[in-house]
Motif scaffolding. Structure first.
Motif, mmCIF file in Angstrom:
data_model
loop_
_atom_site.group_PDB
_atom_site.id
_atom_site.type_symbol
_atom_site.label_atom_id
_atom_site.label_comp_id
_atom_site.label_asym_id
_atom_site.label_seq_id
_atom_site.Cartn_x
_atom_site.Cartn_y
_atom_site.Cartn_z
ATOM 1 N N PRO A 190 0.740 -1.182 -0.040
ATOM 2 C CA PRO A 190 -0.117 0.000 0.218
ATOM 3 C C PRO A 190 1.027 1.281 -0.155
ATOM 4 C CG PRO A 190 -0.104 -1.111 2.430
ATOM 5 C CD PRO A 190 0.561 -2.009 1.227
ATOM 6 N N LYS A 191 0.350 2.419 -0.426
ATOM 7 C CA LYS A 191 1.054 3.626 -0.657
ATOM 8 C C LYS A 191 0.611 4.548 0.286
ATOM 9 C CE LYS A 191 1.446 7.455 -3.859
ATOM 10 N NZ LYS A 191 0.338 8.258 -4.653
ATOM 11 N N GLN A 192 1.438 5.157 1.133
ATOM 12 C CA GLN A 192 1.287 6.205 1.767
ATOM 13 C C GLN A 192 0.746 7.355 1.108
ATOM 14 O OE1 GLN A 192 4.044 7.214 5.426
ATOM 15 N NE2 GLN A 192 3.841 9.117 4.731
ATOM 16 N N THR A 193 -0.266 8.095 1.600
ATOM 17 C CA THR A 193 -0.915 9.178 1.163
ATOM 18 C C THR A 193 -0.571 10.316 1.939
ATOM 19 O OG1 THR A 193 -3.296 8.624 1.758
ATOM 20 C CG2 THR A 193 -2.566 7.858 -0.484
ATOM 21 N N GLN A 194 -0.785 10.106 3.170
ATOM 22 C CA GLN A 194 -0.243 11.346 3.949
ATOM 23 C C GLN A 194 0.543 10.879 5.338
ATOM 24 O OE1 GLN A 194 -3.454 13.881 4.425
ATOM 25 N NE2 GLN A 194 -4.049 12.893 6.453
ATOM 26 N N ALA A 195 1.319 11.754 5.856
ATOM 27 C CA ALA A 195 2.025 10.917 6.930
ATOM 28 C C ALA A 195 1.038 10.765 8.393
ATOM 29 C CB ALA A 195 3.238 11.752 7.148
ATOM 30 N N GLY A 196 -0.063 11.157 8.332
ATOM 31 C CA GLY A 196 -1.097 11.085 9.412
ATOM 32 C C GLY A 196 -2.440 10.865 9.122
ATOM 33 N N PRO A 197 -3.281 10.702 9.917
ATOM 34 C CA PRO A 197 -4.735 10.261 9.726
ATOM 35 C C PRO A 197 -5.466 11.520 9.180
ATOM 36 C CG PRO A 197 -4.639 11.225 11.870
ATOM 37 C CD PRO A 197 -2.979 11.203 11.332
ATOM 38 N N TYR A 198 -6.387 10.910 8.397
ATOM 39 C CA TYR A 198 -7.680 11.893 7.622
ATOM 40 C C TYR A 198 -8.521 11.931 8.867
ATOM 41 C CZ TYR A 198 -5.385 11.135 3.309
ATOM 42 O OH TYR A 198 -4.573 10.807 2.090
ATOM 43 N N VAL A 199 -8.901 13.027 9.299
ATOM 44 C CA VAL A 199 -10.034 13.201 10.246
ATOM 45 C C VAL A 199 -11.192 13.760 9.690
ATOM 46 C CG1 VAL A 199 -10.364 14.336 12.791
ATOM 47 C CG2 VAL A 199 -8.207 13.558 12.073
ATOM 48 N N VAL A 200 -12.054 13.136 9.819
ATOM 49 C CA VAL A 200 -13.291 13.449 8.838
ATOM 50 C C VAL A 200 -14.611 13.047 9.725
ATOM 51 C CG1 VAL A 200 -12.267 12.983 6.693
ATOM 52 C CG2 VAL A 200 -13.282 11.214 7.719
ATOM 53 N N GLU A 201 -15.572 13.957 9.509
ATOM 54 C CA GLU A 201 -16.769 13.548 10.180
ATOM 55 C C GLU A 201 -17.701 12.961 9.514
ATOM 56 O OE1 GLU A 201 -18.416 16.925 12.578
ATOM 57 O OE2 GLU A 201 -20.493 16.295 11.754
ATOM 58 N N LEU A 202 -18.109 11.709 9.720
ATOM 59 C CA LEU A 202 -19.095 10.760 8.896
ATOM 60 C C LEU A 202 -20.363 10.830 9.412
ATOM 61 C CD1 LEU A 202 -16.516 8.042 7.890
ATOM 62 C CD2 LEU A 202 -17.110 10.155 6.709
ATOM 63 N N GLY A 203 -21.384 10.796 8.788
ATOM 64 C CA GLY A 203 -22.837 10.503 9.000
ATOM 65 C C GLY A 203 -22.991 9.006 8.664
ATOM 66 N N PRO A 204 -24.257 8.753 9.265
ATOM 67 C CA PRO A 204 -24.664 7.356 9.262
ATOM 68 C C PRO A 204 -24.641 6.854 7.830
ATOM 69 C CG PRO A 204 -26.175 8.534 10.457
ATOM 70 C CD PRO A 204 -25.355 9.513 9.917
ATOM 71 N N GLY A 205 -23.990 5.513 7.623
ATOM 72 C CA GLY A 205 -24.061 4.986 6.299
ATOM 73 C C GLY A 205 -22.624 4.207 6.281
ATOM 74 N N GLU A 206 -22.540 3.473 5.255
ATOM 75 C CA GLU A 206 -21.360 2.689 4.846
ATOM 76 C C GLU A 206 -20.130 3.393 4.075
ATOM 77 O OE1 GLU A 206 -21.989 -1.549 3.137
ATOM 78 O OE2 GLU A 206 -21.778 -0.298 1.324
ATOM 79 N N TYR A 207 -19.064 3.360 4.491
ATOM 80 C CA TYR A 207 -18.022 3.757 3.637
ATOM 81 C C TYR A 207 -16.965 2.822 3.200
ATOM 82 C CZ TYR A 207 -20.362 8.021 5.531
ATOM 83 O OH TYR A 207 -21.017 8.817 5.866
ATOM 84 N N TRP A 208 -16.048 3.080 2.409
ATOM 85 C CA TRP A 208 -14.970 2.043 1.936
ATOM 86 C C TRP A 208 -13.563 2.746 2.111
ATOM 87 C CZ3 TRP A 208 -15.770 -3.044 1.625
ATOM 88 C CH2 TRP A 208 -17.337 -3.443 1.506
ATOM 89 N N TRP A 209 -12.755 2.374 2.951
ATOM 90 C CA TRP A 209 -11.611 2.975 3.091
ATOM 91 C C TRP A 209 -10.588 2.486 2.109
ATOM 92 C CZ3 TRP A 209 -7.126 0.740 4.977
ATOM 93 C CH2 TRP A 209 -5.804 1.384 5.123
ATOM 94 N N CYS A 210 -9.861 3.327 1.475
ATOM 95 C CA CYS A 210 -8.949 2.781 0.403
ATOM 96 C C CYS A 210 -7.646 2.303 1.015
ATOM 97 C CB CYS A 210 -8.327 4.141 -0.516
ATOM 98 S SG CYS A 210 -6.942 4.045 -1.466
#
Ligand code: FES
Length: 84
Positions: free
Chosen positions: A4-24
């Motif tokens: 896998p390729k690093q896309t950034q050196a830290g986390p993506y902090v995101v607010e998610l509403g109810p539902g299904e998501y797919w992490w790359c």
């Protein structure tokens, strides 16, 4: 299988509403930190990880791809010296 390729050196902090998501998991998506199907077209052999959100909340999704608790950040990025 591709590493896998690093896309950034830290986390993506995101607010998610109810539902299904797919992490790359491959790091090749143009829609970070979410899957856009590139893992298949690039033949990485990697698959996205499903995230189920029941109630709106903030999450920290791994950007370094080294977390031991994928898709969530576990702080491993802090131990990495250089981007992979
Ligand atoms: S961004 Fe990967 S462990 Fe934090």
């Amino acid at each position: 299988m591709t590493e896998p390729k690093q896309t950034q050196a830290g986390p993506y902090v995101v607010e998610l509403g109810p539902g299904e998501y797919w992490w790359c998991s491959c790091g090749l998506s143009d829609n970070q930190p979410f899957c856009d199907g590139t893992h298949d077209t690039a033949g990485t052999g990697l698959k996205p990880l499903r995230i189920e959100i029941a109630k709106r909340r903030e999450v920290a999704l791994c950007g370094c791809r080294q977390s031991k608790n994928k898709p969530f950040c576990d702080g491993t990025h802090e131990t990495l010296e250089t981007p992979s």
